[in-house]
Scaffold this motif. Structure first.
Motif, PDB file in Angstrom:
ATOM      1  N   TYR A  31       9.277  24.184  -1.159  1.00 55.90           N
ATOM      2  CA  TYR A  31       9.184  24.989   0.049  1.00 55.90           C
ATOM      3  C   TYR A  31      10.575  25.124   0.674  1.00 55.90           C
ATOM      4  O   TYR A  31      11.509  24.437   0.283  1.00 55.90           O
ATOM      5  CB  TYR A  31       8.222  24.356   1.050  1.00 55.90           C
ATOM      6  N   ASN A  85       8.251  19.754   2.937  1.00 57.45           N
ATOM      7  CA  ASN A  85       8.684  19.323   1.611  1.00 57.45           C
ATOM      8  C   ASN A  85       8.385  17.843   1.403  1.00 57.45           C
ATOM      9  O   ASN A  85       9.266  16.996   1.474  1.00 57.45           O
ATOM     10  CB  ASN A  85      10.169  19.607   1.407  1.00 57.45           C
ATOM     11  N   TYR A  93       0.150  24.588   0.272  1.00 58.70           N
ATOM     12  CA  TYR A  93       0.531  25.847   0.910  1.00 58.70           C
ATOM     13  C   TYR A  93       0.597  26.990  -0.092  1.00 58.70           C
ATOM     14  O   TYR A  93       0.984  26.796  -1.237  1.00 58.70           O
ATOM     15  CB  TYR A  93       1.899  25.707   1.596  1.00 58.70           C
ATOM     16  N   GLU A  94       0.221  28.170   0.390  1.00 56.31           N
ATOM     17  CA  GLU A  94       0.412  29.405  -0.368  1.00 56.31           C
ATOM     18  C   GLU A  94       1.739  29.996   0.088  1.00 56.31           C
ATOM     19  O   GLU A  94       2.061  29.972   1.275  1.00 56.31           O
ATOM     20  CB  GLU A  94      -0.704  30.408  -0.078  1.00 56.31           C
ATOM     21  N   THR A  95       2.485  30.536  -0.852  1.00 58.46           N
ATOM     22  CA  THR A  95       3.789  31.101  -0.527  1.00 58.46           C
ATOM     23  C   THR A  95       3.819  32.581  -0.862  1.00 58.46           C
ATOM     24  O   THR A  95       3.384  32.985  -1.942  1.00 58.46           O
ATOM     25  CB  THR A  95       4.897  30.365  -1.308  1.00 58.46           C
ATOM     26  N   GLN A  96       4.317  33.364   0.078  1.00 61.45           N
ATOM     27  CA  GLN A  96       4.557  34.792  -0.131  1.00 61.45           C
ATOM     28  C   GLN A  96       6.039  35.026   0.115  1.00 61.45           C
ATOM     29  O   GLN A  96       6.600  34.499   1.073  1.00 61.45           O
ATOM     30  CB  GLN A  96       3.744  35.643   0.841  1.00 61.45           C
ATOM     31  N   LYS A  97       6.666  35.839  -0.741  1.00 62.79           N
ATOM     32  CA  LYS A  97       8.101  36.044  -0.612  1.00 62.79           C
ATOM     33  C   LYS A  97       8.462  37.474  -0.970  1.00 62.79           C
ATOM     34  O   LYS A  97       7.923  38.033  -1.922  1.00 62.79           O
ATOM     35  CB  LYS A  97       8.838  35.073  -1.530  1.00 62.79           C
ATOM     36  N   LEU A 102       9.969  34.917   3.896  1.00 60.51           N
ATOM     37  CA  LEU A 102       9.332  33.870   3.098  1.00 60.51           C
ATOM     38  C   LEU A 102       8.276  33.245   4.003  1.00 60.51           C
ATOM     39  O   LEU A 102       8.581  32.855   5.135  1.00 60.51           O
ATOM     40  CB  LEU A 102      10.368  32.824   2.687  1.00 60.51           C
ATOM     41  N   HIS A 104       5.120  30.375   4.186  1.00 60.95           N
ATOM     42  CA  HIS A 104       4.331  29.266   3.656  1.00 60.95           C
ATOM     43  C   HIS A 104       3.132  29.112   4.591  1.00 60.95           C
ATOM     44  O   HIS A 104       3.305  28.815   5.776  1.00 60.95           O
ATOM     45  CB  HIS A 104       5.118  27.961   3.633  1.00 60.95           C
ATOM     46  N   GLN A 105       1.929  29.308   4.063  1.00 53.83           N
ATOM     47  CA  GLN A 105       0.696  29.241   4.863  1.00 53.83           C
ATOM     48  C   GLN A 105      -0.197  28.144   4.284  1.00 53.83           C
ATOM     49  O   GLN A 105      -0.418  28.107   3.071  1.00 53.83           O
ATOM     50  CB  GLN A 105      -0.026  30.587   4.804  1.00 53.83           C
ATOM     51  N   LYS A 116       1.817  27.014   9.381  1.00 49.63           N
ATOM     52  CA  LYS A 116       2.532  28.163   8.842  1.00 49.63           C
ATOM     53  C   LYS A 116       4.026  28.043   9.146  1.00 49.63           C
ATOM     54  O   LYS A 116       4.403  27.591  10.224  1.00 49.63           O
ATOM     55  CB  LYS A 116       1.989  29.443   9.474  1.00 49.63           C
TER      56      LYS A 116
END
Length: 183
Positions: A31, A85, A93-97, A102, A104-105, A116
């Motif tokens: 993360y 981390n 966490y789910e990561t969208q980038k 960026l 982290h949810q 989040k």
């Protein structure tokens, strides 16, 4: 010949320890490294002036102080505590980038205090970082939102805001807001 088996056993144990340490290190950095980022910011803030406004349940206090990097770390501790981390959170966490942000949810059925983290970029540099954290049980709930804004080339911190609401059953909520400006 018995020493040969001892040496082979020792080498196998050594190799397994090295692999374990490598896998732990890899999961610690999946993360955004918020703690490391804040620590680096604090080093660059050594000797800078902080203009801080603290509002607790409507009572306002203003503070002006010159801080060392160590004191900046204490001042920005809300952000350090929001770092996710940790090996125990490696899959939480789910990561969208994309090029500009960026995110982290926290996954739906995962447990974690930090819900989040959003990192916004401009020209490859961090422009702002937001976190939302909270916890609750039958008698108590708390939610904290923090955002740190950076400015110009080099991404020096411009200001930050941390807002917290704490609610105990049958009592009025406690609200705290901290706004800090770097001069």
């Amino acid at each position: 010949m018995k020493y040969f088996y001892f040496i082979i056993l020792f080498l196998l144990m050594f190799i397994s320890c090295v692999e374990t340490n490598r896998s732990v290190q890899e999961t610690e950095n999946i993360y955004f490294p918020l703690k490391d980022y804040i620590e680096e910011l604090a080093l660059n803030l050594d000797g800078k002036v902080l203009l801080k406004e603290v509002i607790v349940n409507g009572e306002k206090e203003e503070i002006i102080d010159t801080l060392s990097s160590e004191n900046w770390l204490r001042e920005l501790d809300f952000f350090i505590q929001a770092d996710i981390n940790k090996p125990s959170l490696a899959a939480a966490y789910e990561t969208q980038k994309n090029d500009r942000e960026l995110i982290h949810q926290l996954k739906k059925n995962e447990k974690g205090r930090v819900k989040k983290i959003v990192v916004n970029y401009s020209g490859g540099e961090v422009k702002d970082i937001t976190f939302i954290s909270g916890s609750s049980n039958l008698f108590y709930s708390t939610q904290t939102t923090g955002i740190i804004y950076n400015q110009g080339q080099g991404g020096e911190i411009e200001n930050y805001v941390v807002e917290t609401t704490q609610k105990v059953v049958f009592l009025k909520p406690n609200k705290m807001s901290i706004t800090g400006y770097v001069k």
